[in-house]
Design a protein around this motif. Structure first.
Motif, PDB file in Angstrom:
ATOM      1  N   ALA A  46      -9.808   2.120  -0.994  1.00 51.58           N
ATOM      2  CA  ALA A  46     -10.624   1.630  -2.035  1.00 51.58           C
ATOM      3  C   ALA A  46     -10.424  -0.062  -1.985  1.00 51.58           C
ATOM      4  O   ALA A  46      -9.797  -0.493  -1.278  1.00 51.58           O
ATOM      5  N   ALA A  47     -10.951  -0.649  -3.110  1.00 49.82           N
ATOM      6  CA  ALA A  47     -10.774  -2.241  -3.065  1.00 49.82           C
ATOM      7  C   ALA A  47      -9.354  -2.657  -3.501  1.00 49.82           C
ATOM      8  O   ALA A  47      -8.780  -1.841  -4.226  1.00 49.82           O
ATOM      9  N   PRO A  48      -8.902  -3.656  -3.054  1.00 49.37           N
ATOM     10  CA  PRO A  48      -7.666  -3.984  -3.506  1.00 49.37           C
ATOM     11  C   PRO A  48      -7.596  -4.087  -4.955  1.00 49.37           C
ATOM     12  O   PRO A  48      -8.479  -4.692  -5.628  1.00 49.37           O
ATOM     13  N   GLY A  49      -6.407  -3.625  -5.487  1.00 47.04           N
ATOM     14  CA  GLY A  49      -6.301  -3.664  -7.049  1.00 47.04           C
ATOM     15  C   GLY A  49      -6.551  -2.336  -7.862  1.00 47.04           C
ATOM     16  O   GLY A  49      -6.407  -2.292  -8.970  1.00 47.04           O
ATOM     17  N   TRP A  50      -6.986  -1.367  -7.089  1.00 45.89           N
ATOM     18  CA  TRP A  50      -7.568  -0.172  -7.641  1.00 45.89           C
ATOM     19  C   TRP A  50      -6.323   0.626  -7.940  1.00 45.89           C
ATOM     20  O   TRP A  50      -5.263   0.590  -7.047  1.00 45.89           O
ATOM     21  N   SER A  51      -6.237   1.339  -8.988  1.00 51.13           N
ATOM     22  CA  SER A  51      -4.953   2.289  -9.131  1.00 51.13           C
ATOM     23  C   SER A  51      -5.377   3.262  -9.933  1.00 51.13           C
ATOM     24  O   SER A  51      -6.452   3.301 -10.765  1.00 51.13           O
ATOM     25  N   HIS A  52      -4.749   4.376 -10.023  1.00 57.46           N
ATOM     26  CA  HIS A  52      -5.119   5.627 -10.337  1.00 57.46           C
ATOM     27  C   HIS A  52      -4.923   5.711 -12.013  1.00 57.46           C
ATOM     28  O   HIS A  52      -5.398   6.446 -12.640  1.00 57.46           O
ATOM     29  N   ASP A  53      -4.070   4.985 -12.584  1.00 57.13           N
ATOM     30  CA  ASP A  53      -3.766   4.780 -13.861  1.00 57.13           C
ATOM     31  C   ASP A  53      -3.863   3.426 -14.507  1.00 57.13           C
ATOM     32  O   ASP A  53      -3.733   3.323 -15.927  1.00 57.13           O
ATOM     33  N   SER A  79       1.237  11.799  -6.566  1.00 60.05           N
ATOM     34  CA  SER A  79       1.297  13.045  -5.581  1.00 60.05           C
ATOM     35  C   SER A  79      -0.154  13.561  -5.136  1.00 60.05           C
ATOM     36  O   SER A  79      -0.071  14.435  -4.308  1.00 60.05           O
ATOM     37  N   ASN A  80      -1.166  12.926  -5.768  1.00 60.13           N
ATOM     38  CA  ASN A  80      -2.706  13.526  -5.530  1.00 60.13           C
ATOM     39  C   ASN A  80      -3.115  12.823  -4.260  1.00 60.13           C
ATOM     40  O   ASN A  80      -2.951  11.314  -4.132  1.00 60.13           O
ATOM     41  N   ILE A 101       0.580  -1.190   0.067  1.00 61.22           N
ATOM     42  CA  ILE A 101       0.030   0.020  -0.015  1.00 61.22           C
ATOM     43  C   ILE A 101       0.989   1.238  -0.123  1.00 61.22           C
ATOM     44  O   ILE A 101       0.662   2.123  -0.748  1.00 61.22           O
ATOM     45  N   TRP A 102       1.906   1.207   0.898  1.00 61.32           N
ATOM     46  CA  TRP A 102       2.608   2.379   0.793  1.00 61.32           C
ATOM     47  C   TRP A 102       3.431   2.731  -0.424  1.00 61.32           C
ATOM     48  O   TRP A 102       3.552   3.726  -0.890  1.00 61.32           O
ATOM     49  N   ASP A 103       3.968   1.395  -1.167  1.00 65.57           N
ATOM     50  CA  ASP A 103       4.746   1.941  -2.371  1.00 65.57           C
ATOM     51  C   ASP A 103       3.751   2.257  -3.390  1.00 65.57           C
ATOM     52  O   ASP A 103       4.185   3.220  -4.095  1.00 65.57           O
ATOM     53  N   ASP A 104       2.681   1.713  -3.300  1.00 68.17           N
ATOM     54  CA  ASP A 104       1.495   2.389  -4.321  1.00 68.17           C
ATOM     55  C   ASP A 104       1.155   3.743  -4.045  1.00 68.17           C
ATOM     56  O   ASP A 104       1.004   4.424  -5.363  1.00 68.17           O
TER      57      ASP A 104
END
Length: 342
Positions: A299-306, A288-289, A280-283
């Motif tokens: 959010a649910a595991p697997g969520w990513s901003h990109d 920076s948002n 989680i920390w690495d993600d």
């Protein structure tokens, strides 16, 4: 220190002393006994690969640590959280325990125990489901799923951090008037049922499969197959999974793969307990948002901003869309021409 026993004085015109014992006091020795039986049977007569020694000792060590921490935390949960909430929302009025909403707090009739057990099972469903839906909670719960084995040893492979927030999913039950000791006994019964679900030696239970959470259903829950993930969160009953759309029957044509998609790949207890927090920390450092950082944690595991990683729901949606597109290519719609209209 809390030792699993309760002794309460219930005041209602006369004074009565009631004794309750947490079922887990007797359950723990039984757990070890059944694990020994399954381990011996599998190694000598059936499947030598069912138990892997390093994995088993990691699970056993995590279980021992969980039991020690649980004994300490349950002192706080029972004496402070549950009792404080019960006393606050169910004060004595003229010698009678009365809920602040006006009804008399519940006693110890047999049907009250059944209702409390149902409410406990309902709370367990949402506690368990949120452990899979909220990544910060998943980081604590993933410990239980991190083994690629499914056996009774896996049943005691419990995370140490879930213990700290679990009582808050149940406290509403004592707030509405159920005695704290009754709730803790019901939670103990729930834990006993959950333990024995972690075996592959119990097959279909017939009619009981229609309403109970059974062994094959729990195998589905521990699978990392896409079609099985985030299914069957129930405790004793499967009713809430059916009602809220998370129930899944086992398909014996599918080869189950147990474990998680991002395993700790270590038998070190510290790594097993903390690896998802590190992830989680690495993600969070990827953006920076601050909204993105929040989503990586909650959010649910697997969520990513990109879109570099996806949640189970997003993966299933993509699979369904791909299947629909393939179907349209394979079976194209007929082209309507003017001569067809005559």
């Amino acid at each position: 220190m809390y030792n699993g026993n309760f002794r309460y004085i219930i005041t209602h015109k006369t004074t009565t002393i009631l004794d309750f014992t947490n079922p887990l006091v007797y359950g723990v020795p039984c757990f070890l006994g059944f694990i020994a039986i399954e381990l011996t049977y599998s190694k000598t007569l059936d499947n030598k690969e069912l138990y892997k020694w390093k994995d088993f000792f990691s699970s056993l060590s995590l279980g021992i640590g969980s039991a020690i921490i649980g004994a300490l935390v349950k002192t706080v949960a029972v004496i402070l959280v549950f009792n404080f909430a019960y006393e606050l929302f169910n004060p004595l009025v003229d010698g009678v325990r009365t809920n602040i909403m006006g009804w008399q707090s519940f006693g110890y009739a047999w049907y009250v125990w059944i209702i409390c057990m149902l409410l406990d099972d309902y709370s367990y469903y949402w506690f368990h489901r949120q452990n899979h839906m909220v990544r910060l909670l998943w980081a604590a719960h993933i410990v239980h799923h991190s083994s690629d084995n499914f056996n009774l040893g896996t049943a005691v492979r419990n995370g140490w951090f879930t213990i700290f927030y679990k009582p808050f999913f149940y406290v509403w039950i004592v707030i509405i008037g159920f005695p704290p000791e009754m709730l803790v006994v019901c939670m103990g019964i729930e834990a006993l049922w959950q333990f024995q679900l972690h075996t592959q030696y119990v097959k279909n239970l017939g009619f009981l499969e229609t309403f109970l959470n059974t062994h094959t259903m729990h195998q589905v829950h521990h699978a990392q197959n896409i079609e099985y993930m985030d299914k069957n969160h129930g405790g004793i009953l499967n009713v809430f999974d059916r009602v809220f759309g998370t129930w899944k029957k086992i398909d014996h044509t599918i080869d189950i793969k147990y474990g998680v998609s991002v395993p700790p790949e270590s038998y070190n207890l510290f790594i097993i307990l903390t690896h998802e927090y590190k992830n989680i920390w690495d993600d969070m450092k990827k953006s920076s948002n601050w909204y993105h950082k929040f989503k990586y944690a909650f959010a649910a595991p697997g969520w990513s901003h990109d879109g570099s990683t996806l949640t189970i729901k997003q993966i299933r949606k993509e699979i369904a869309e791909d299947a629909n597109n393939t179907m349209e290519i394979t079976n194209p719609k007929p082209i309507l021409i003017k001569s067809d209209l005559k």
